[in-house]
Design an enzyme around this catalytic site. Structure first.
Site, PDB file in Angstrom:
ATOM      1  CD  GLU A  44      -2.525   1.247   2.729  1.00  0.00           C
ATOM      2  OE1 GLU A  44      -3.537   1.954   2.815  1.00  0.00           O
ATOM      3  OE2 GLU A  44      -2.088   0.563   3.683  1.00  0.00           O
ATOM      4  CE  LYS A 110      -7.362   1.615   3.603  1.00  0.00           C
ATOM      5  NZ  LYS A 110      -6.180   2.195   4.310  1.00  0.00           N
ATOM      6  CB  CYS A 144      -4.417  -1.432   4.542  1.00  0.00           C
ATOM      7  SG  CYS A 144      -3.425  -1.416   6.080  1.00  0.00           S
TER       8      CYS A 144
END
Length: 260
Positions: A44, A110, A144
């Site tokens: 990331e 995300k 994540c």
């Protein structure tokens, strides 16, 4: 369509808010990959570390890093993916990009911005789950904090591979280990997590723990903790089909509609 997929997991330290140096460092690691692979996975925010200072590192989808990734994909004849800070229409995104060897680009923004760090105040959350078709494999890229939310990852698309790119810190690394394994088991898919190592500009420590799990939750890599390492794993579609046909767990999954 390929029955096997060979993937290089690049567990690396990141230079804080320095895209130029990070590209230099990653290119060395990529050039040191000793065999042909189908996909290279970077962490990331691989150009900057997990920064809330988006203005200083943001790029566009026609910027230097995307061009750099396209060149690598073409030259190495491999796909490459990871997330970086993207500015689009004066809005910042933590965007995972997937560059195909032929120049095609897939993206995923995300969904679950990390409120504990104030990510939601800087980056716009994504609203679309992305399924990438590559060499006959269906791949779901996530980022994540998404790992903590199993409904978003639920395998309603019959994907083969779930990939998380991350900057996951040391104090909560037990959750990373447990949830990666759980996502593989509950979705009956391969599950890969690529996390960074080292200290960031806020003095947070990242311990790696990158990993690859098969559909039964068996770990099939040997990546060491706490240090830079690139490891190649080979995934096999026969393994997926064998256990999905034998166990049929996905046939019994709950039906639902997800409202964003």
């Amino acid at each position: 369509m390929q029955n096997q997929l060979k993937i290089a997991l690049v567990q690396a330290n990141l230079v804080w808010e320095n895209p130029i140096q990070n590209r230099v460092n990653f290119l060395k690691k990529i050039n040191n990959i000793s065999e042909n692979v189908d996909l290279i996975v970077l962490p990331e925010m691989f150009t900057s570390g997990f920064t809330m200072n988006a203005n200083s590192v943001a790029e566009t989808m026609t910027g230097e890093t995307i061009t750099w990734l396209k060149n690598i994909a073409k030259e190495k004849d491999t796909a490459i993916m990871g997330s970086l800070v993207i500015n689009e229409n004066d809005t910042f995104y933590n965007r995972c990009v997937f560059l195909h060897p032929n120049g095609d680009v897939n993206t995923y923004d995300k969904r679950h911005t990390f409120t504990l760090a104030g990510e939601h105040k800087v980056y716009k959350a994504g609203e679309i789950k992305s399924i990438i078709n590559y060499k006959g494999w269906s791949i779901c890229p996530l980022i994540c904090y998404d790992l903590r939310f199993p409904v978003w990852a639920r395998n309603i698309e019959n994907y083969d591979l779930l990939i998380y790119v991350a900057n996951w810190p040391k104090p909560r690394i037990n959750a990373w280990d447990a949830l990666l394994k759980a996502r593989a088991i509950e979705n009956m898919s391969y599950c890969i997590g690529v996390n960074r190592v080292g200290l960031d500009g806020n003095n947070y420590e990242y311990p790696g723990h990158s990993a690859c799990y098969d559909v039964l939750g068996n770990r099939i890599d040997n990546i060491p903790f706490d240090k830079e390492e690139t490891e190649i794993v080979t995934l096999d579609k026969t393994h997926i089909k064998t256990y999905r046909d034998k166990l049929n767990f996905l046939n019994d999954k709950d039906a639902f509609n997800l409202t964003i």
